[in-house]
Design an enzyme around this catalytic site. Structure first.
Site, PDB file in Angstrom:
ATOM      1  N   SER A 143       0.859  -1.195   0.000  1.00 14.40           N
ATOM      2  CA  SER A 143       0.000   0.000   0.000  1.00 14.40           C
ATOM      3  C   SER A 143       0.891   1.240   0.000  1.00 14.40           C
ATOM      4  O   SER A 143       2.001   1.216   0.559  1.00 14.40           O
ATOM      5  CB  SER A 143      -0.872   0.022   1.256  1.00 14.40           C
ATOM      6  OG  SER A 143      -1.537   1.263   1.364  1.00 14.40           O
ATOM      7  N   TYR A 157      -1.646  -0.539  10.403  1.00 13.79           N
ATOM      8  CA  TYR A 157      -1.819  -1.073   9.046  1.00 13.79           C
ATOM      9  C   TYR A 157      -0.673  -0.617   8.137  1.00 13.79           C
ATOM     10  O   TYR A 157      -0.070  -1.425   7.419  1.00 13.79           O
ATOM     11  CB  TYR A 157      -3.168  -0.594   8.500  1.00 13.79           C
ATOM     12  CG  TYR A 157      -3.372  -0.808   7.020  1.00 13.79           C
ATOM     13  CD1 TYR A 157      -3.767  -2.043   6.521  1.00 13.79           C
ATOM     14  CD2 TYR A 157      -3.188   0.241   6.106  1.00 13.79           C
ATOM     15  CE1 TYR A 157      -3.970  -2.232   5.161  1.00 13.79           C
ATOM     16  CE2 TYR A 157      -3.384   0.060   4.752  1.00 13.79           C
ATOM     17  CZ  TYR A 157      -3.772  -1.177   4.288  1.00 13.79           C
ATOM     18  OH  TYR A 157      -3.961  -1.364   2.938  1.00 13.79           O
TER      19      TYR A 157
HETATM   20  N1  LIG Z   1      -8.659  -0.727  -1.336  1.00 14.63           N
HETATM   21  C1  LIG Z   1      -7.617   0.103  -1.205  1.00 14.63           C
HETATM   22  O1  LIG Z   1      -7.754   1.330  -1.325  1.00 14.63           O
HETATM   23  C2  LIG Z   1      -6.250  -0.460  -0.924  1.00 14.63           C
HETATM   24  C3  LIG Z   1      -5.159   0.426  -0.943  1.00 14.63           C
HETATM   25  C4  LIG Z   1      -3.894  -0.056  -0.687  1.00 14.63           C
HETATM   26  C5  LIG Z   1      -3.714  -1.396  -0.426  1.00 14.63           C
HETATM   27  N2  LIG Z   1      -4.769  -2.241  -0.405  1.00 14.63           N
HETATM   28  C6  LIG Z   1      -4.494  -3.649  -0.101  1.00 14.63           C
HETATM   29  O2  LIG Z   1      -5.065  -4.458  -1.103  1.00 14.63           O
HETATM   30  C7  LIG Z   1      -5.392  -5.734  -0.549  1.00 14.63           C
HETATM   31  C8  LIG Z   1      -6.830  -6.070  -0.898  1.00 14.63           C
HETATM   32  O3  LIG Z   1      -7.631  -5.037  -0.373  1.00 14.63           O
HETATM   33  P1  LIG Z   1      -9.159  -4.808  -0.786  1.00 14.63           P
HETATM   34  O4  LIG Z   1      -9.394  -3.360  -0.643  1.00 14.63           O
HETATM   35  O5  LIG Z   1      -9.465  -5.506  -2.057  1.00 14.63           O
HETATM   36  O6  LIG Z   1      -9.859  -5.551   0.459  1.00 14.63           O
HETATM   37  P2  LIG Z   1     -11.342  -6.101   0.695  1.00 14.63           P
HETATM   38  O7  LIG Z   1     -12.253  -5.661  -0.389  1.00 14.63           O
HETATM   39  O8  LIG Z   1     -11.664  -5.763   2.114  1.00 14.63           O
HETATM   40  O9  LIG Z   1     -11.128  -7.688   0.572  1.00 14.63           O
HETATM   41  C9  LIG Z   1     -10.304  -8.332   1.490  1.00 14.63           C
HETATM   42  C10 LIG Z   1     -10.120  -9.764   1.068  1.00 14.63           C
HETATM   43  O10 LIG Z   1      -9.177 -10.383   1.965  1.00 14.63           O
HETATM   44  C11 LIG Z   1      -9.762 -11.547   2.534  1.00 14.63           C
HETATM   45  N3  LIG Z   1      -9.162 -11.748   3.860  1.00 14.63           N
HETATM   46  C12 LIG Z   1      -9.059 -10.858   4.881  1.00 14.63           C
HETATM   47  N4  LIG Z   1      -8.403 -11.423   5.906  1.00 14.63           N
HETATM   48  C13 LIG Z   1      -8.083 -12.694   5.528  1.00 14.63           C
HETATM   49  C14 LIG Z   1      -7.428 -13.770   6.159  1.00 14.63           C
HETATM   50  N5  LIG Z   1      -6.940 -13.654   7.406  1.00 14.63           N
HETATM   51  N6  LIG Z   1      -7.282 -14.925   5.482  1.00 14.63           N
HETATM   52  C15 LIG Z   1      -7.761 -15.046   4.224  1.00 14.63           C
HETATM   53  N7  LIG Z   1      -8.394 -14.055   3.568  1.00 14.63           N
HETATM   54  C16 LIG Z   1      -8.564 -12.898   4.222  1.00 14.63           C
HETATM   55  C17 LIG Z   1     -11.243 -11.290   2.520  1.00 14.63           C
HETATM   56  O11 LIG Z   1     -11.953 -12.511   2.610  1.00 14.63           O
HETATM   57  P3  LIG Z   1     -13.553 -12.559   2.969  1.00 14.63           P
HETATM   58  O12 LIG Z   1     -14.274 -12.103   1.734  1.00 14.63           O
HETATM   59  O13 LIG Z   1     -13.819 -13.980   3.292  1.00 14.63           O
HETATM   60  O14 LIG Z   1     -13.751 -11.613   4.119  1.00 14.63           O
HETATM   61  C18 LIG Z   1     -11.385 -10.589   1.162  1.00 14.63           C
HETATM   62  O15 LIG Z   1     -11.350 -11.533   0.122  1.00 14.63           O
HETATM   63  C19 LIG Z   1      -5.138  -5.625   0.952  1.00 14.63           C
HETATM   64  O16 LIG Z   1      -3.896  -6.197   1.271  1.00 14.63           O
HETATM   65  C20 LIG Z   1      -5.115  -4.125   1.188  1.00 14.63           C
HETATM   66  O17 LIG Z   1      -4.332  -3.796   2.301  1.00 14.63           O
HETATM   67  C21 LIG Z   1      -6.032  -1.808  -0.646  1.00 14.63           C
END
Ligand SMILES: NC(=O)c1ccc[n+]([C@@H]2O[C@H](COP(=O)([O-])OP(=O)(O)OC[C@H]3O[C@@H](n4cnc5c(N)ncnc54)[C@H](OP(=O)(O)O)[C@@H]3O)[C@@H](O)[C@H]2O)c1
Length: 248
Positions: A143, A157
């Site tokens: 991130s 985080y």
């Molecule tokens: N969105 C942003 O703006 C952003 C920015 C920078 C970085 N990121 C990074 O991008 C990645 C994905 O983020 P996102 O925004 O797509 O998140 P999201 O929509 O909240 O989805 C999170 C995913 O991770 C799974 N998950 C969470 N904890 C887990 C665990 N302990 N074991 C297995 N699966 C787990 C969830 O499973 P369930 O569906 O079963 O809950 C879901 O599939 C993350 O690492 C986040 O830090 C996101």
């Protein structure tokens, strides 16, 4: 060589977009998730209906035994893993550091750091030429918080993503002669569910005017960077980072 990809947290958001794009590019796809069976099934069903091959596997990556079972299941159902996307990540309610307790820190670090390390370990055991594997590629989903620090929101985080960045650098060098490349993407402000977990579901729209491109990003824009890093087009690229953050 058949390409088999494991995407942690592939049920929603950036992980789901990566699953769709990987299937389009011919990968056999493991969609890992923790709780949301319905969302994971929807991703897998769509890929399979469109002629791809995907399976959903529930595993909490913060739990070592779950990670071992996850990769053993991929071995038997899809074949040898050749690509890993360490995508699963969590954040909690926005707050200042003086309000953080050990339980919260351990939850965030267990998924975002320990989980990524354990999945990388299982992938390397299968990919590395040192262990008789065919090689492969790992992409860590970090991130921009790793360099911005997320003050007033979630320094825990942000620090977990800093750890992931350091792992990317060290591991890339560790396995560079073993047929494995390790890189990371650093997304910025992407429209997904994760912001609601921080108590700020409209965070991207709230912040977007302060971004150079004056818009939030889409999950598929991150997925495209991930798939490039995994591909042979990135064959001389390891230990590096692609920012997908609209210029922030
Ligand atoms: N969105 C942003 O703006 C952003 C920015 C920078 C970085 N990121 C990074 O991008 C990645 C994905 O983020 P996102 O925004 O797509 O998140 P999201 O929509 O909240 O989805 C999170 C995913 O991770 C799974 N998950 C969470 N904890 C887990 C665990 N302990 N074991 C297995 N699966 C787990 C969830 O499973 P369930 O569906 O079963 O809950 C879901 O599939 C993350 O690492 C986040 O830090 C996101």
């Amino acid at each position: 060589m058949e390409n088999v990809i494991v995407i942690t947290g592939g049920s929603r958001g950036i992980g789901a977009a990566t699953a769709y794009l990987a299937a389009d590019r011919g990968y056999r796809v493991c969609v890992n998730y923790r709780n949301n069976h319905e969302a994971a099934s929807a991703v897998v069903d769509k890929i399979n209906q469109q002629g791809g091959q995907a399976i959903a596997i529930a595993a909490d990556i913060a739990i070592e035994a779950d990670v071992v079972t996850l990769f053993n299941t991929v071995d038997s159902r899809l074949g040898n893993v050749t690509a890993l996307v360490n995508n699963a990540g969590i954040l909690e309610q926005q707050t200042r550091l003086e309000n953080l307790d050990a339980d919260r820190l351990n939850r965030v670090f267990a998924t975002n750091i320990t989980g990524a390390f354990l999945c990388a370990r299982e992938a390397i055991k299968r990919m590395s030429t040192r262990h008789g594997g065919p090689g492969g590629a790992i992409v860590n989903v970090s991130s921009v918080a790793a360099r911005l620090g997320a003050p007033g929101e979630y320094v825990d985080y942000a620090a977990s993503k800093g750890a992931m960045d350091t792992m990317t650098l060290g591991l890339a060098k560790e396995v560079a002669t073993e047929g494995i490349r390790v890189n990371a993407v650093r997304p910025g402000f992407i429209y997904t569910d994760i912001h609601a977990d921080g108590g700020d579901p409209n965070r991207v729209d709230r912040i977007k005017e302060s971004l150079p491109m004056k818009r939030g990003g889409q999950a598929m824009e991150v997925a495209q960077a991930i798939l490039w890093l995994l591909s042979n087009e990135a064959s001389y690229t390891t230990g590096t980072f692609i920012e997908v953050a609209g210029g922030r």
